[in-house]
Design an enzyme around this catalytic site. Structure first.
Site, PDB file in Angstrom:
ATOM      1  N   ARG A 120     -18.575  10.548  15.529  1.00  0.00           N
ATOM      2  CA  ARG A 120     -17.550  10.410  14.485  1.00  0.00           C
ATOM      3  C   ARG A 120     -17.462   8.992  13.920  1.00  0.00           C
ATOM      4  NH1 ARG A 120     -12.054  11.305  18.149  1.00  0.00           N
ATOM      5  NH2 ARG A 120     -10.915  10.139  16.567  1.00  0.00           N
ATOM      6  N   ASP A 177     -12.585  15.231  17.558  1.00  0.00           N
ATOM      7  CA  ASP A 177     -13.561  15.298  18.639  1.00  0.00           C
ATOM      8  C   ASP A 177     -14.253  16.649  18.676  1.00  0.00           C
ATOM      9  OD1 ASP A 177     -13.618  12.779  19.922  1.00  0.00           O
ATOM     10  OD2 ASP A 177     -11.572  13.133  20.592  1.00  0.00           O
ATOM     11  N   CYS A 188      -4.000  18.655  15.312  1.00  0.00           N
ATOM     12  CA  CYS A 188      -3.551  17.280  15.117  1.00  0.00           C
ATOM     13  C   CYS A 188      -4.708  16.354  14.758  1.00  0.00           C
ATOM     14  CB  CYS A 188      -2.808  16.757  16.341  1.00  0.00           C
ATOM     15  SG  CYS A 188      -3.831  16.688  17.815  1.00  0.00           S
ATOM     16  N   GLU A 190     -10.305  20.076  22.249  1.00  0.00           N
ATOM     17  CA  GLU A 190     -11.193  19.220  21.458  1.00  0.00           C
ATOM     18  C   GLU A 190     -12.607  19.159  22.026  1.00  0.00           C
ATOM     19  OE1 GLU A 190      -9.503  15.262  21.272  1.00  0.00           O
ATOM     20  OE2 GLU A 190      -8.767  15.358  23.314  1.00  0.00           O
ATOM     21  N   ARG A 235       1.123  12.427  23.953  1.00  0.00           N
ATOM     22  CA  ARG A 235      -0.188  12.674  24.559  1.00  0.00           C
ATOM     23  C   ARG A 235      -0.429  11.628  25.655  1.00  0.00           C
ATOM     24  NH1 ARG A 235      -5.672  12.198  21.178  1.00  0.00           N
ATOM     25  NH2 ARG A 235      -5.270   9.975  21.336  1.00  0.00           N
ATOM     26  N   HIS A 293     -11.013   5.716  15.068  1.00  0.00           N
ATOM     27  CA  HIS A 293      -9.607   5.336  15.232  1.00  0.00           C
ATOM     28  C   HIS A 293      -9.223   4.180  14.309  1.00  0.00           C
ATOM     29  CE1 HIS A 293      -9.890   7.978  18.744  1.00  0.00           C
ATOM     30  NE2 HIS A 293      -8.647   8.258  18.391  1.00  0.00           N
TER      31      HIS A 293
HETATM   32  C1  PEP Z   1      -8.813  14.516  17.780  1.00  0.00           C
HETATM   33  O1  PEP Z   1      -9.801  14.322  18.499  1.00  0.00           O
HETATM   34  O2  PEP Z   1      -8.821  15.287  16.804  1.00  0.00           O
HETATM   35  C2  PEP Z   1      -7.545  13.811  18.047  1.00  0.00           C
HETATM   36  C3  PEP Z   1      -6.453  14.088  17.379  1.00  0.00           C
HETATM   37  O3  PEP Z   1      -7.561  12.826  18.976  1.00  0.00           O
HETATM   38  P1  PEP Z   1      -8.190  11.384  18.731  1.00  0.00           P
HETATM   39  O4  PEP Z   1      -8.487  11.228  17.268  1.00  0.00           O
HETATM   40  O5  PEP Z   1      -7.187  10.374  19.189  1.00  0.00           O
HETATM   41  O6  PEP Z   1      -9.427  11.401  19.562  1.00  0.00           O
HETATM   42 MG    MG Z   2      -9.583  13.365  20.397  1.00  0.00          MG
END
Ligand code: PEP
Ligand code: MG
Length: 592
Positions: free
Chosen positions: A476, A466, A513, A442, A343, A200
Site C-alpha cells: 500500500r 490492508d 473503516c 483485514e 482499536r 498512514h
Molecule cells: C485498514 O487497514 O483498512 C485500516 C483501517 O487500518 P490501518 O489503515 O490503520 O492499517
Molecule cells: Mg489495517
C-alpha cells in the site's frame, strides 16, 4: 485542467491523497534519496561551478566543526572525534581533483560531479569486507549528503515544529510520525517522491486537512527552496511557477469548492438516510484525543476507528495506563452517547516507535505488527486493555483488535481481556462489563474463518487498506504498484460480501473503516454489498453523507449485484463513478 503552454511553468503529476489546493513557497527537506539534478554546464560557467563547489565545501566544514564542538562539549572528546573522519573527506585531494576534472572535462554541474565521484568511493568502500572501511563509506555518504544539501539550498534537518513561514513541503518521503506533527497553519501542503493512497502518511494528511500529493517520483531532486508552487490535492498535481491562466482556472475551482462546502454544511446535523429511508451508521476515524471536536463538526455518529498508536509515537517513553485512560475517556466523554470504537495498538508496518528497539524487518507489513506484537509484549498490551476497559465506564466505548488472522489470536486476546477485567475488579476500578468487542477484518484468512470469529465478537470492521494489500499482494506504500491497488477488484468485493454474510448470519454488524469508506464513488457499492457502517476521516464524512442522502439503497443493491457478476475491476469502477456522478455531480467538480 489543460496543460498551459506559457514558459516557466512546470507540472509534476503524482497520486492525489488529500484534497485541497494551496499556493506558496516550497521548502525541500534534506536527506533526499532522490536523484541529484544533472545538467551540462557551458564553458563559461565552469569557473563558477568550481567556486560553487568550494563555497559548499567551506560551509560544510563550518557546519561539521560546529556539530563536533557541540558533541565534544555534551558527550566528550572521543564522541566528537567521530567527526574527524568527516572532515578528512572534505580535504581528500584525490577525490576533490576528480570532481573538478568531471566539471571541466565532462561538463557536469558541481553537485552531480561531486555525487558521482563520492558515490564511486563510497560503494567501493562499502563492498570491502572490513568493518572499519565500511564505516568510512557511511561517513562518505553522510558528508556527501551535507555537501549536496548545501549546493542545492536544501535544509539539512528541519525541525518542522519550529517553522515560522507558511510553506509547501517537498520531500522524498514523510513518515506518519512526522506528518502527525505538522501544523496546518504553517504547512500549506506537501508532496513526496514515494508513497501510496492508503499509507498512514496519506491518511494523516486527510485527517489534518493538509492537501497532499505523493508518488511524484523525482520532485524532491528537481526543486530548490523558495520556488513558488501550486499544489492540487484533488488531482495529484504540483505546478511550479503557475501561469496567470492556471491561477485563474484554479480560482474557479476554489469557488466551486466553496459553494460545495456550503451545501455540505447545510446537511451537517442531518441524518445519513437514503432517499428510500434506510439509516446508515456514519462514523469518523480519529488519531488523537483532540479530534473529538472534528468528529462532531463534520456530523459523524461517533468514532468507528480510533487509531491509538499515535498516542505512542513521537515520544521517548510509553504512555502509562493512566495517561491512556485519560485520553480514551476524554474522547468517549466528548462524544457520548455516540459510540467510540477504540482499536488496540497497531504498531509496525509503517508506524514505529523511535524509543523501542524493534529490529528493522524485511517485510514490516507481514511482520511483527499489531496484535502479533501485543500478544508477545503483553505488559504493553495489558496496560492498554486496562486503560480501554476503565474508559468504558462512559458507557459508549467499544474495542476492536487489528490484524486478526485466525481464531487462536482472537482467543488469546480475549483471554487477556478477561485477566485484565479480573485485575480491575481486584483494584476496585469500575468498567463496563458489557463493553462490546469486535475485530478488524483485514487479512484474507480472517474472511475465510469469519463464521468462527463472528460467534465470539459483537462486530466486524473491514480494514480495506490492508485487506487490499494482502489480497492483491500490492504494497500500500509503493507508488510503483499503485495502479494495481484496486478497491474494485472482483476478489475484494467478494471478500467484503463474504464478511457481511458471515457477520449478519451471526447477528452482528459489519462496518468498513479503511479508506474505501471515505471515497464517495464507492459509497453506493459498499452499502449495496450490505455494509452497515462506514467510518472515514472527519473531513470526508460530509461528502459521504451528501451522497447517502441522494441515493436509494435499492439502486445501490442493483449496482452491487452488477459488480459481483462483473469480471473487470475497471468496468466496476466506471459504473460506480457514473452512478455517483449522476446523483451528486457537485461532489466531483474539482476533479479534472
Ligand atoms: C485498514 O487497514 O483498512 C485500516 C483501517 O487500518 P490501518 O489503515 O490503520 O492499517
Ligand atoms: Mg489495517
Amino acid at each position: 485542467m489543460p496543460e498551459p503552454a506559457q514558459k516557466g511553468e512546470k507540472i509534476f503529476r503524482g497520486i492525489p491523497v488529500s484534497a485541497g489546493v494551496c499556493r506558496g513557497k516550497i521548502l525541500v527537506l534534506g536527506k533526499s534519496q532522490a536523484s541529484v539534478p544533472r545538467r551540462e554546464v557551458a564553458e563559461a560557467e565552469i569557473l563558477e561551478e568550481i567556486s560553487r563547489l568550494e563555497r559548499a565545501l567551506i560551509l560544510t566544514r563550518q557546519q561539521i566543526v560546529e556539530v563536533q564542538r557541540k558533541v565534544s562539549t555534551g558527550m566528550g572528546a572521543e564522541e566528537g572525534g567521530i567527526f574527524d573522519a568527516h572532515l578528512l573527506v572534505l580535504e581528500d585531494r584525490t577525490l576533490l581533483d576528480e570532481v573538478i576534472r568531471n566539471i571541466q572535462e565532462k561538463r557536469f554541474n558541481a553537485e552531480y560531479a561531486f555525487h558521482v565521484v563520492a558515490e564511486k568511493y563510497a560503494s567501493t568502500l562499502a563492498a570491502i569486507a572490513d568493518d572499519y572501511l565500511r564505516e568510512r563509506a557511511t561517513d562518505m555518504r553522510d558528508v556527501t549528503s551535507r555537501i549536496l544539501n548545501n549546493m542545492l539550498g536544501r535544509e539539512e534537518e528541519v525541525d518542522l515544529k519550529k517553522l515560522k513561514e507558511p510553506c509547501i513541503i517537498i520531500s522524498y518521503d514523510l513518515t506518519p510520525s512526522t506528518t502527525a506533527q505538522l501544523d496546518r497553519k504553517i504547512v500549506l501542503g506537501f508532496a513526496t517522491d514515494i508513497g501510496g493512497r492508503t499509507s498512514h502518511t496519506a491518511i494523516m494528511a486527510r485527517s489534518l486537512r493538509i492537501p497532499a500529493v505523493v508518488g511524484l517520483k523525482s520532485i524532491s531532486g528537481e526543486l530548490v527552496n523558495g520556488q513558488y508552487a501550486l499544489l492540487d490535492g484533488f488531482n495529484g498535481v504540483v505546478i511550479i511557477n503557475p501561469t496567470d491562466q492556471t491561477l485563474f482556472e484554479y480560482g474557479q475551482l476554489i469557488r466551486k469548492q466553496v459553494s460545495l462546502q456550503e451545501k455540505l454544511r447545510d446537511i451537517q446535523s442531518k441524518p445519513a438516510v437514503t432517499l428510500d429511508g434506510h439509516s446508515i451508521m456514519l462514523s469518523a476515524n480519529v488519531e488523537q484525543a483532540t479530534d473529538a471536536a472534528e468528529v462532531r463538526a463534520n456530523g459523524a455518529n461517533g468514532v468507528g476507528l480510533y487509531r491509538t498508536e499515535f498516542l505512542f509515537i513521537n515520544r521517548d517513553v510509553l504512555p502509562t495506563e493512566e495517561e491512556q485512560f485519560q485520553a480514551y475517556r476524554q474522547m468517549a466523554a466528548a462524544l457520548k452517547p455516540e459510540p467510540v470504537v477504540i482499536r488496540t495498538l497497531d504498531l509496525g508496518g509503517d508506524k514505529f516507535l523511535s524509543h523501542l528497539a524493534v529490529p528493522t524487518e524485511m517485510n514490516p507489513f507481514l511482520g511483527w505488527r499489531a496484535i502479533r506484537y501485543c500478544l508477545q509484549e503483553t505488559t504493553v498490551f495489558r496496560a492498554q486493555l486496562r486503560a480501554i476497559l476503565r474508559a468504558s465506564v462512559e458507557g459508549n466505548v467499544k474495542m476492536m483488535y487489528p490484524m486478526i488472522s485466525g481464531l487462536d489470536e482472537l482467543n488469546q486476546a480475549n483471554a487477556l481481556v478477561e485477566e485484565c477485567r479480573a485485575e480491575l475488579r481486584m483494584r476496585k476500578l469500575p468498567f463496563d462489563e458489557n463493553m462490546e468487542i469486535g475485530a478488524m477484518i483485514e487479512i484474507p484468512s480472517a474472511v475465510m474463518v469469519a463464521n468462527s470469529l463472528a460467534k465470539r465478537l459483537k462486530f466486524f470492521s473491514l480494514g480495506t487498506n490492508d485487506l487490499i494489500q494482502y489480497t492483491l499482494a500490492v504494497d500500500r506504500m509503493n507508488e510503483k504498484v499503485a495502479h494495481l491497488y484496486e478497491p474494485t477488484h472482483p476478489a475484494i468485493l467478494r471478500l467484503i460480501k463474504a464478511t457481511v454474510e458471515a457477520g449478519h448470519k451471526a447477528g452482528i454488524w459489519v462496518g468498513v473503516c479503511g479508506e474505501m469508506a471515505g471515497d464517495p464513488v464507492l459509497t453506493p457499492l459498499l452499502l449495496g454489498l450490505g455494509v452497515d457502517e462506514l467510518s472515514a476521516a472527519p473531513p470526508l464524512v460530509p461528502s459521504i453523507k451528501f451522497l447517502i442522502r441522494r441515493m436509494k439503497l435499492s439502486e445501490a443493491k442493483a449496482l452491487a449485484e452488477f459488480a459481483l457478476n462483473c469480471e473487470s475491476s475497471v468496468e466496476i469502477l466506471a459504473r460506480c463513478q457514473a452512478f455517483a456522478r449522476e446523483i451528486a455531480p457537485s461532489l466531483f467538480e474539482s476533479k479534472t
